[in-house]
Write an enzyme that holds these catalytic residues in place. Structure first.
Site, PDB file in Angstrom:
ATOM      1  N   SER A 258      -2.591   9.309  56.831  1.00 10.94           N
ATOM      2  CA  SER A 258      -2.346   9.842  58.027  1.00 10.94           C
ATOM      3  C   SER A 258      -1.952  11.243  57.927  1.00 10.94           C
ATOM      4  O   SER A 258      -1.977  12.016  56.945  1.00 10.94           O
ATOM      5  CB  SER A 258      -1.455   8.910  58.613  1.00 10.94           C
ATOM      6  OG  SER A 258      -0.077   9.560  58.255  1.00 10.94           O
ATOM      7  N   LYS A 259      -1.523  11.982  59.266  1.00 11.37           N
ATOM      8  CA  LYS A 259      -1.421  13.322  59.172  1.00 11.37           C
ATOM      9  C   LYS A 259      -0.303  13.697  58.182  1.00 11.37           C
ATOM     10  O   LYS A 259      -0.194  14.830  57.923  1.00 11.37           O
ATOM     11  CB  LYS A 259      -1.290  13.824  60.883  1.00 11.37           C
ATOM     12  CG  LYS A 259      -2.357  13.932  61.496  1.00 11.37           C
ATOM     13  CD  LYS A 259      -2.448  14.561  62.608  1.00 11.37           C
ATOM     14  CE  LYS A 259      -3.741  14.473  63.574  1.00 11.37           C
ATOM     15  NZ  LYS A 259      -3.413  14.394  64.976  1.00 11.37           N
ATOM     16  N   ARG A 260       0.529  12.679  58.037  1.00 10.60           N
ATOM     17  CA  ARG A 260       1.895  13.010  57.154  1.00 10.60           C
ATOM     18  C   ARG A 260       1.176  13.495  55.781  1.00 10.60           C
ATOM     19  O   ARG A 260       1.919  14.178  55.308  1.00 10.60           O
ATOM     20  CB  ARG A 260       2.594  11.725  57.111  1.00 10.60           C
ATOM     21  CG  ARG A 260       3.743  11.564  58.102  1.00 10.60           C
ATOM     22  CD  ARG A 260       4.319  10.295  57.492  1.00 10.60           C
ATOM     23  NE  ARG A 260       3.630   9.270  57.174  1.00 10.60           N
ATOM     24  CZ  ARG A 260       3.452   8.604  55.792  1.00 10.60           C
ATOM     25  NH1 ARG A 260       4.231   8.976  55.123  1.00 10.60           N
ATOM     26  NH2 ARG A 260       2.625   7.324  55.683  1.00 10.60           N
ATOM     27  N   HIS A 261       0.139  13.094  55.713  1.00 14.13           N
ATOM     28  CA  HIS A 261      -0.356  13.391  54.200  1.00 14.13           C
ATOM     29  C   HIS A 261      -1.010  14.929  54.138  1.00 14.13           C
ATOM     30  O   HIS A 261      -1.816  15.181  53.136  1.00 14.13           O
ATOM     31  CB  HIS A 261      -1.319  12.214  53.489  1.00 14.13           C
ATOM     32  CG  HIS A 261      -0.650  11.060  53.452  1.00 14.13           C
ATOM     33  ND1 HIS A 261      -0.883   9.946  54.306  1.00 14.13           N
ATOM     34  CD2 HIS A 261       0.252  10.728  52.420  1.00 14.13           C
ATOM     35  CE1 HIS A 261      -0.258   8.924  53.809  1.00 14.13           C
ATOM     36  NE2 HIS A 261       0.436   9.153  52.757  1.00 14.13           N
ATOM     37  N   GLY A 262      -1.208  15.521  55.108  1.00 15.26           N
ATOM     38  CA  GLY A 262      -1.965  16.801  55.251  1.00 15.26           C
ATOM     39  C   GLY A 262      -3.247  16.540  55.997  1.00 15.26           C
ATOM     40  O   GLY A 262      -3.175  15.726  56.903  1.00 15.26           O
TER      41      GLY A 262
END
Ligand code: GLU
Length: 505
Positions: A258-262
């Protein structure tokens, strides 16, 4: 199903706003399989259940696919879309209605007048009892008169699929193997909502059948939908395609990517200066591997070597550093001319985003300069944006950071003395080579600067550091002698003067 049919695969994104890296992999594997088999790659937009206006979202997906070079043979955006169109589900509502009605007529589906509130109430009761909710078929038991009455009253209804009793649904998934599901575990699911729009399982199945899709390659999150879809194929007498579900892509922490990962959208990777070839190469490695050791594949090699049955069941972990490494590899392998073109485009945009008063005169000579700069940075950058970060002082005025201004305080280096010597030495070189003069070129610059280091009995790295801070506002720059040559005598000397002035204040 006959095996000698032309392979037809499809990518069927819902326009959620951008092309997710996982969806890009799905599209790519479909595309690879079509190329490998000489088949057709079809693009279909599944835009039935998202209410908001989504032209932009669709265009974004089309643009990203085109940028990746995953051109489709049939689908939206082509001059002739193809003979199975329209390829947007929002334009196919009548088709779904017709098939839903056929199923009702054949007693394989039925009208359900239960309101969402009623259903919700029942779901809650089941939940409290700790039992799974399954529609109790209340509306299946309605008499024809009751149905007619409700219709006349104008009551709204959905259409539910009548799941056959005691049926084993079996299929073989290329990745997950033999799958068996009992129909008892499947609810009479809705195929057409009360607003007349189809649910995903219904529209996808109708379209896959009518568009004569032979192989369905999609994310593992749809594995649990497949039995329902098989029931629909069977009820309508359609050919059942082959299924391949691709393992999920996880972040390094084992959570769903997800966006958390970049960055997770292709659009972002384009912005960051990744190359199409590198992204495709990396996507190919997510869940597929030709052997244990090969990392770099050209597109032609991928087409040649790709096999559906060598896709790995284990979830793939997204490794940004590996992608970065692969991108650096592709950058180093570009010709100088091609890399210069790419850097030029990025730099143009960057310069346009700057205030005109921040630009050096050299910004007007971007085209000529970039060709000379490119070989200096080619080995040192992993993305185009890293390149822009490294070379922008060629074109943009520098304003010294506090770090640069105080860089030599408390360091046992007499920066002003070094810079005055450098100034003098470089001032003696000539940009235009005259009869008896020494040219302002990397070779002569090197000779002169090394002399200074010898005179002062000071490690050359120290001398270089002082010059870099003065002319680049950073201890890191492209290779120094070439940088000074391209920056030019006038600007180099001006920056040395500026820096001397600022640190003496
Ligand atoms: N629209 C679905 C999605 O984006 C497609 C699923 C499928 O390929 O059947 O997940």
């Amino acid at each position: 199903m006959k095996n000698n049919r032309e392979v037809r695969v499809r990518f069927a994104p819902s326009p959620t706003g951008y092309l997710h890296i996982g969806s890009a992999r799905t599209a790519f594997f479909n595309w690879l399989y079509a190329k490998k088999t000489g088949g057709k790659f079809i693009l279909r937009i599944e835009d039935t259940d998202i209410a908001r206006h989504q032209e932009d979202a669709i265009n974004q997906i089309l643009e990203s696919l085109k940028w990746l070079g995953l051109e489709w043979d049939e689908g939206p955006g082509l001059e002739t879309e193809g003979k199975f169109g329209p390829y947007r589900q929002s334009q196919r509502a009548d088709i779904y209605k017709e098939f839903a009605q056929k199923l009702v007529h054949d007693k394989k589906a039925y009208l359900c007048f239960c309101s969402p509130e009623e259903l919700e109430k029942e779901r809650k009761i089941k939940l409290e009892e700790g039992k799974p909710f399954k529609y109790d078929r209340k509306c299946l038991k309605l008499s024809p008169d009751e149905i007619r009455y409700s219709l006349r009253e104008g009551k709204s209804y959905a259409i539910r699929f009548l799941v056959p009793e005691n049926e084993k649904i079996e299929f073989k998934d290329t990745v997950y193997g033999d799958i068996k599901v009992s129909s008892e575990s499947i609810d009479d699911f809705i195929i057409l909502r009360s607003n007349g729009l189809p649910t995903y399982n219904f529209s996808a199945t109708i379209d896959d059948a009518l568009m004569e899709i032979t192989h369905i390659i999609r994310g593992e999150d749809h594995l649990s939908n497949t039995p329902k879809q098989i029931l629909i194929y069977k009820a309508l007498g359609f050919n059942i395609p082959f299924f391949t579900h691709l393992p999920m892509i996880l972040g390094q922490d084992g959570q769903k990517l997800s966006k958390r990962h970049g960055s997770i959208s292709i659009e972002k990777y384009i912005e960051e200066g990744f190359l199409r070839e590198a992204i495709l190469n990396y996507l190919a490695l997510l869940g597929w591997a030709y052997d244990e050791k090969t990392t770099i594949f050209s597109i032609d090699e991928m087409i040649e070597k790709f096999e559906l049955d060598s896709i790995n069941k284990k979830p793939a972990k997204f490794d940004y550093d590996k992608l970065l490494w692969i991108n650096g590899y592709y950058i180093r392998n570009l010709s100088d001319e091609n890399l210069a073109e790419l850097l030029k485009d990025k730099m143009k945009k960057y310069l346009e985003s700057q205030k005109p008063s921040n630009l050096e005169e050299s910004a007007r000579e971007l085209d000529q300069k970039i060709i000379k700069i490119t070989p200096l940075v080619k080995e040192r950058i992993k993305t185009l944006n890293e390149g822009i970060g490294l070379i922008n002082p060629f074109f943009v005025k520098i304003s010294y950071s506090n770090e640069s201004i105080n860089y030599f305080k408390n360091k046992n280096i007499d920066a002003p003395d070094i810079l005055k010597r450098v100034y003098k030495a470089l001032d003696e070189l000539e940009e235009q080579k005259g009869e008896r003069t020494e040219k302002f070129c990397a070779e002569n610059i090197e000779k002169r600067l090394r002399q200074i280091s010898e005179e002062l009995n000071l490690n050359f790295r120290k001398v270089a550091e002082v010059i870099r801070i003065a002319i680049w506002n950073s201890p890191v720059s492209p290779p120094l002698f070439g940088t000074i040559e391209i920056l030019g005598k006038k600007l180099t000397l001006k920056r040395i003067e500026d820096y001397l002035r600022i640190i003496s204040q």
